[in-house]
Motif scaffolding. Structure first.
Motif, mmCIF file in Angstrom:
data_model
loop_
_atom_site.group_PDB
_atom_site.id
_atom_site.type_symbol
_atom_site.label_atom_id
_atom_site.label_comp_id
_atom_site.label_asym_id
_atom_site.label_seq_id
_atom_site.Cartn_x
_atom_site.Cartn_y
_atom_site.Cartn_z
ATOM 1 N N LYS A 50 0.821 -1.212 0.000
ATOM 2 C CA LYS A 50 0.000 0.000 0.000
ATOM 3 C C LYS A 50 0.850 1.256 0.000
ATOM 4 N N SER A 51 2.052 1.191 0.544
ATOM 5 C CA SER A 51 2.889 2.378 0.587
ATOM 6 C C SER A 51 3.630 2.606 -0.719
ATOM 7 N N ILE A 52 4.006 1.554 -1.430
ATOM 8 C CA ILE A 52 4.747 1.754 -2.673
ATOM 9 C C ILE A 52 3.846 1.881 -3.890
ATOM 10 N N LEU A 53 2.685 1.303 -3.853
ATOM 11 C CA LEU A 53 1.819 1.316 -5.026
ATOM 12 C C LEU A 53 1.476 2.728 -5.494
ATOM 13 N N PRO A 54 0.987 3.627 -4.642
ATOM 14 C CA PRO A 54 0.657 4.978 -5.128
ATOM 15 C C PRO A 54 1.867 5.699 -5.722
ATOM 16 N N GLU A 55 3.037 5.526 -5.134
ATOM 17 C CA GLU A 55 4.243 6.188 -5.639
ATOM 18 C C GLU A 55 4.622 5.657 -7.015
ATOM 19 N N ARG A 56 4.548 4.362 -7.190
ATOM 20 C CA ARG A 56 4.891 3.780 -8.486
ATOM 21 C C ARG A 56 3.856 4.122 -9.548
ATOM 22 N N LEU A 57 2.589 4.074 -9.182
ATOM 23 C CA LEU A 57 1.549 4.450 -10.130
ATOM 24 C C LEU A 57 1.686 5.927 -10.510
ATOM 25 N N ALA A 58 2.051 6.760 -9.561
ATOM 26 C CA ALA A 58 2.255 8.181 -9.829
ATOM 27 C C ALA A 58 3.318 8.367 -10.905
ATOM 28 N N ARG A 59 4.418 7.648 -10.768
ATOM 29 C CA ARG A 59 5.508 7.751 -11.746
ATOM 30 C C ARG A 59 5.052 7.269 -13.120
ATOM 31 N N ILE A 60 4.344 6.168 -13.144
ATOM 32 C CA ILE A 60 3.871 5.590 -14.411
ATOM 33 C C ILE A 60 2.900 6.550 -15.109
ATOM 34 N N ILE A 61 1.974 7.108 -14.352
ATOM 35 C CA ILE A 61 0.981 8.033 -14.916
ATOM 36 C C ILE A 61 1.665 9.275 -15.470
ATOM 37 N N THR A 62 2.578 9.843 -14.691
ATOM 38 C CA THR A 62 3.278 11.051 -15.117
ATOM 39 C C THR A 62 4.096 10.798 -16.382
ATOM 40 N N GLU A 63 4.833 9.700 -16.401
ATOM 41 C CA GLU A 63 5.664 9.388 -17.569
ATOM 42 C C GLU A 63 4.812 9.170 -18.816
ATOM 43 N N ARG A 110 1.750 10.339 -19.375
ATOM 44 C CA ARG A 110 1.131 11.621 -19.750
ATOM 45 C C ARG A 110 2.133 12.499 -20.501
ATOM 46 N N GLU A 111 3.351 12.554 -19.993
ATOM 47 C CA GLU A 111 4.379 13.353 -20.650
ATOM 48 C C GLU A 111 4.744 12.771 -22.011
ATOM 49 N N TYR A 112 4.754 11.450 -22.124
ATOM 50 C CA TYR A 112 5.016 10.792 -23.404
ATOM 51 C C TYR A 112 3.977 11.193 -24.447
ATOM 52 N N LEU A 113 2.721 11.303 -24.007
ATOM 53 C CA LEU A 113 1.632 11.699 -24.903
ATOM 54 C C LEU A 113 1.585 13.213 -25.113
ATOM 55 N N ASN A 114 2.424 13.925 -24.365
ATOM 56 C CA ASN A 114 2.515 15.382 -24.469
ATOM 57 C C ASN A 114 1.175 16.062 -24.188
ATOM 58 N N ILE A 115 0.528 15.654 -23.079
ATOM 59 C CA ILE A 115 -0.726 16.282 -22.668
ATOM 60 C C ILE A 115 -0.561 16.837 -21.253
ATOM 61 N N MET A 117 -2.825 12.285 -7.784
ATOM 62 C CA MET A 117 -2.402 10.970 -8.260
ATOM 63 C C MET A 117 -0.928 10.999 -8.668
ATOM 64 N N GLU A 118 -0.528 12.055 -9.365
ATOM 65 C CA GLU A 118 0.848 12.146 -9.845
ATOM 66 C C GLU A 118 1.842 12.426 -8.724
ATOM 67 N N LYS A 119 1.362 12.897 -7.596
ATOM 68 C CA LYS A 119 2.231 13.107 -6.434
ATOM 69 C C LYS A 119 2.266 11.881 -5.527
ATOM 70 N N GLY A 120 1.469 10.867 -5.861
ATOM 71 C CA GLY A 120 1.424 9.657 -5.048
ATOM 72 C C GLY A 120 0.631 9.822 -3.772
ATOM 73 N N ARG A 121 -0.252 10.786 -3.761
ATOM 74 C CA ARG A 121 -1.061 11.075 -2.566
ATOM 75 C C ARG A 121 -2.515 10.666 -2.763
ATOM 76 N N HIS A 122 -2.689 9.504 -3.347
ATOM 77 C CA HIS A 122 -4.048 9.045 -3.640
ATOM 78 C C HIS A 122 -4.087 7.527 -3.547
ATOM 79 N N ASP A 123 -5.117 7.008 -2.936
ATOM 80 C CA ASP A 123 -5.339 5.559 -2.907
ATOM 81 C C ASP A 123 -6.170 5.205 -4.134
ATOM 82 N N PHE A 124 -5.546 4.527 -5.062
ATOM 83 C CA PHE A 124 -6.170 4.236 -6.342
ATOM 84 C C PHE A 124 -7.233 3.154 -6.228
ATOM 85 N N ARG A 125 -8.291 3.341 -6.994
ATOM 86 C CA ARG A 125 -9.348 2.343 -7.135
ATOM 87 C C ARG A 125 -9.349 1.855 -8.584
#
Length: 80
Positions: A11-24, A26-31, A50-58
């Motif tokens: 639970k502690s690493i998942l939001p941080e890793r998802l944040a990185r994946i989402i940000t990367e 999004r930036e790849y798509l240039n949006i 979400m991108e800061k890793g401060r969200h519990d994803f559903r």
């Protein structure tokens, strides 16, 4: 029964890793975060959290994000 998916570690690493994946992605798509929010029907504020890793994803949110990021839900876990 305690599995890795319900452990404090997961639970502690998942939001941080998802944040990185989402940000990367999004930036790849240039949006922008705002544009991603519009695509996903989520607020810009939510995308920022979400991108800061401060969200519990559903799962429902990951489904919306996968649509907005032009990928599948599997993508979020394939690169973990």
């Amino acid at each position: 029964m305690n599995s890795i998916y319900t452990s404090k570690y997961f639970k502690s690493i998942l939001p941080e890793r998802l944040a990185r994946i989402i940000t990367e992605r999004r930036e790849y798509l240039n949006i922008t975060q705002k544009e991603l929010g519009v695509r996903c029907h989520l607020s810009e504020h939510m995308i920022k959290k979400m991108e800061k890793g401060r969200h519990d994803f559903r799962l429902k949110e990951l489904e919306k994000l996968s649509f907005g990021l032009e990928t599948s839900v599997k993508y979020f876990f394939a690169v973990l």
